[in-house]
Design a protein around this motif. Structure first.
Motif, PDB file in Angstrom:
ATOM      1  N   THR A  65       0.827  -1.199   0.000  1.00 25.97           N
ATOM      2  CA  THR A  65       0.000   0.000   0.000  1.00 25.97           C
ATOM      3  C   THR A  65       0.868   1.258   0.000  1.00 25.97           C
ATOM      4  OG1 THR A  65      -1.717  -1.196   1.218  1.00 25.97           O
ATOM      5  CG2 THR A  65      -1.878   1.202   1.179  1.00 25.97           C
ATOM      6  N   GLN A  66       1.964   1.224   0.762  1.00 24.56           N
ATOM      7  CA  GLN A  66       2.882   2.369   0.800  1.00 24.56           C
ATOM      8  C   GLN A  66       3.474   2.621  -0.577  1.00 24.56           C
ATOM      9  OE1 GLN A  66       3.912   4.460   3.710  1.00 24.56           O
ATOM     10  NE2 GLN A  66       4.240   5.568   1.791  1.00 24.56           N
ATOM     11  N   LYS A  67       3.819   1.556  -1.301  1.00 21.07           N
ATOM     12  CA  LYS A  67       4.366   1.709  -2.650  1.00 21.07           C
ATOM     13  C   LYS A  67       3.336   2.332  -3.588  1.00 21.07           C
ATOM     14  CE  LYS A  67       7.773  -2.055  -2.560  1.00 21.07           C
ATOM     15  NZ  LYS A  67       8.169  -3.356  -3.159  1.00 21.07           N
ATOM     16  N   ARG A  68       2.068   1.902  -3.461  1.00 24.20           N
ATOM     17  CA  ARG A  68       1.014   2.469  -4.306  1.00 24.20           C
ATOM     18  C   ARG A  68       0.799   3.945  -3.982  1.00 24.20           C
ATOM     19  NH1 ARG A  68      -1.917  -2.438  -2.625  1.00 24.20           N
ATOM     20  NH2 ARG A  68      -1.554  -4.066  -4.166  1.00 24.20           N
ATOM     21  N   VAL A  69       0.801   4.267  -2.686  1.00 24.98           N
ATOM     22  CA  VAL A  69       0.650   5.663  -2.267  1.00 24.98           C
ATOM     23  C   VAL A  69       1.763   6.521  -2.853  1.00 24.98           C
ATOM     24  CG1 VAL A  69       0.767   7.229  -0.279  1.00 24.98           C
ATOM     25  CG2 VAL A  69      -0.659   5.181  -0.167  1.00 24.98           C
ATOM     26  N   ASN A  70       3.000   6.042  -2.736  1.00 27.12           N
ATOM     27  CA  ASN A  70       4.147   6.794  -3.255  1.00 27.12           C
ATOM     28  C   ASN A  70       4.100   6.928  -4.773  1.00 27.12           C
ATOM     29  OD1 ASN A  70       5.134   7.086  -0.671  1.00 27.12           O
ATOM     30  ND2 ASN A  70       6.586   5.390  -0.824  1.00 27.12           N
ATOM     31  N   ALA A  71       3.680   5.847  -5.449  1.00 28.10           N
ATOM     32  CA  ALA A  71       3.607   5.888  -6.913  1.00 28.10           C
ATOM     33  C   ALA A  71       2.598   6.928  -7.378  1.00 28.10           C
ATOM     34  CB  ALA A  71       3.236   4.512  -7.453  1.00 28.10           C
ATOM     35  N   LEU A  72       1.439   6.977  -6.722  1.00 28.86           N
ATOM     36  CA  LEU A  72       0.419   7.968  -7.088  1.00 28.86           C
ATOM     37  C   LEU A  72       0.896   9.383  -6.762  1.00 28.86           C
ATOM     38  CD1 LEU A  72      -2.874   6.188  -5.947  1.00 28.86           C
ATOM     39  CD2 LEU A  72      -2.253   6.811  -8.286  1.00 28.86           C
ATOM     40  N   TYR A 127       4.035  10.655  -6.152  1.00 29.80           N
ATOM     41  CA  TYR A 127       5.275  11.177  -6.710  1.00 29.80           C
ATOM     42  C   TYR A 127       5.471  10.892  -8.200  1.00 29.80           C
ATOM     43  CZ  TYR A 127       6.428  11.696  -1.783  1.00 29.80           C
ATOM     44  OH  TYR A 127       6.403  12.050  -0.456  1.00 29.80           O
ATOM     45  N   ASN A 128       4.611  10.058  -8.787  1.00 30.68           N
ATOM     46  CA  ASN A 128       4.804   9.707 -10.189  1.00 30.68           C
ATOM     47  C   ASN A 128       3.541   9.930 -11.031  1.00 30.68           C
ATOM     48  OD1 ASN A 128       5.741   8.700 -12.599  1.00 30.68           O
ATOM     49  ND2 ASN A 128       5.681   6.561 -11.992  1.00 30.68           N
ATOM     50  N   VAL A 129       2.484   9.185 -10.716  1.00 29.18           N
ATOM     51  CA  VAL A 129       1.297   9.190 -11.574  1.00 29.18           C
ATOM     52  C   VAL A 129       0.599  10.548 -11.574  1.00 29.18           C
ATOM     53  CG1 VAL A 129      -0.933   8.120 -12.029  1.00 29.18           C
ATOM     54  CG2 VAL A 129       0.985   6.718 -11.219  1.00 29.18           C
ATOM     55  N   PRO A 173       1.581  13.588 -10.467  1.00 31.16           N
ATOM     56  CA  PRO A 173       2.380  14.686 -11.036  1.00 31.16           C
ATOM     57  C   PRO A 173       2.454  14.655 -12.561  1.00 31.16           C
ATOM     58  CG  PRO A 173       3.478  13.811  -9.118  1.00 31.16           C
ATOM     59  CD  PRO A 173       2.332  12.893  -9.409  1.00 31.16           C
ATOM     60  N   ARG A 174       2.520  13.468 -13.163  1.00 29.77           N
ATOM     61  CA  ARG A 174       2.562  13.370 -14.628  1.00 29.77           C
ATOM     62  C   ARG A 174       1.253  13.855 -15.245  1.00 29.77           C
ATOM     63  NH1 ARG A 174       4.152   7.824 -16.974  1.00 29.77           N
ATOM     64  NH2 ARG A 174       4.409   9.102 -18.831  1.00 29.77           N
ATOM     65  N   TYR A 175       0.133  13.487 -14.614  1.00 27.07           N
ATOM     66  CA  TYR A 175      -1.160  13.953 -15.116  1.00 27.07           C
ATOM     67  C   TYR A 175      -1.274  15.473 -14.995  1.00 27.07           C
ATOM     68  CZ  TYR A 175      -3.500   9.522 -16.060  1.00 27.07           C
ATOM     69  OH  TYR A 175      -3.891   8.323 -16.604  1.00 27.07           O
ATOM     70  N   ARG A 176      -0.838  16.017 -13.851  1.00 26.59           N
ATOM     71  CA  ARG A 176      -0.911  17.463 -13.658  1.00 26.59           C
ATOM     72  C   ARG A 176       0.001  18.200 -14.628  1.00 26.59           C
ATOM     73  NH1 ARG A 176      -0.779  17.417  -7.020  1.00 26.59           N
ATOM     74  NH2 ARG A 176      -2.999  16.986  -6.704  1.00 26.59           N
ATOM     75  N   ALA A 177       1.182  17.643 -14.879  1.00 31.77           N
ATOM     76  CA  ALA A 177       2.095  18.251 -15.847  1.00 31.77           C
ATOM     77  C   ALA A 177       1.488  18.245 -17.243  1.00 31.77           C
ATOM     78  CB  ALA A 177       3.435  17.516 -15.846  1.00 31.77           C
TER      79      ALA A 177
END
Length: 207
Positions: free
Chosen positions: A160-167, A169-171, A173-177
């Motif tokens: 769950t921590q990995k999913r939280v971090n992926a959303l 710090y990665n997913v 931010p990419r959508y917002r960019a």
């Protein structure tokens, strides 16, 4: 660019991305809540596991002391003969259980009445040894459940921590960019269109 999605800069794409970001943010909030609950449950289970482990360690020491006493008084051969044909000392049932979506086996162990051996050469220490080890079997069953639950909760907490971090710090931010890029592209296109219209009007071409 690696920090945004490869999506054409259109108004429909922009609206779709905004809906998706809102959905991802809701998912992130739910996962964050799940992570917090799992972390709290892990600490509770860890405390329970440590207490049970300490009790089991002390209980096993006492049980083996009684076994040593019985061995000293009766001897190895007599102990083996006395143990032949003894009925199970506990009733064991394993059932599925779940906490916050994490499944693990729930162990129900119950002490059964110890049947008398009925042999003249047995010592009282033999019955005490049987009682002690039967009690330890119940405690070990509880310890096994606690340990299995703890490790599965820990594993789910890490995932769950990995999913939280992926959303976070990665997913997202990419959508917002990508949204910012499309907004900028659409604004630039609108400015160019207005500029062209102005030029055409200045040249006296009706638009």
């Amino acid at each position: 660019m690696r920090d945004r999605l490869k999506i054409p800069p259109t108004k429909s794409a922009l609206l779709g991305l905004r809906r998706q970001v809102k959905f991802l943010e809701q998912g992130h909030a739910m996962l964050e809540r799940k992570r917090e609950l799992l972390t709290r449950l892990v600490y509770e289970r860890l405390d329970q596991y440590r207490k049970l482990r300490a009790e089991v360690r002390d209980g096993l020491k006492q049980a083996y002391r009684w076994l040593s006493l019985a061995h000293m008084r009766m001897g190895s051969q007599m102990l083996r003969q006395s143990a032949l044909g003894l009925r199970p000392a506990i009733d064991l049932n394993i059932l599925p259980r779940s906490s916050i979506g994490v499944e693990y086996p729930s162990v129900e162990a119950t002490l059964l009445p110890l049947q008398p051996v009925g042999l003249m050469w047995t010592d009282a220490s033999f019955d005490e040894t049987r009682t002690r080890f039967a009690q330890m079997a119940v405690m070990l069953a509880r310890l096994g459940e606690a340990e299995t639950a703890l490790w599965r909760l820990l594993d789910e907490q890490r995932k769950t921590q990995k999913r939280v971090n992926a959303l976070k710090y990665n997913v997202i931010p990419r959508y917002r960019a990508t949204i910012r890029f499309i907004q900028s592209a659409l604004e630039e296109e609108e400015r160019n269109t207005l500029f062209q219209i102005k030029v055409l009007r200045e040249k006296g071409i009706g638009v």
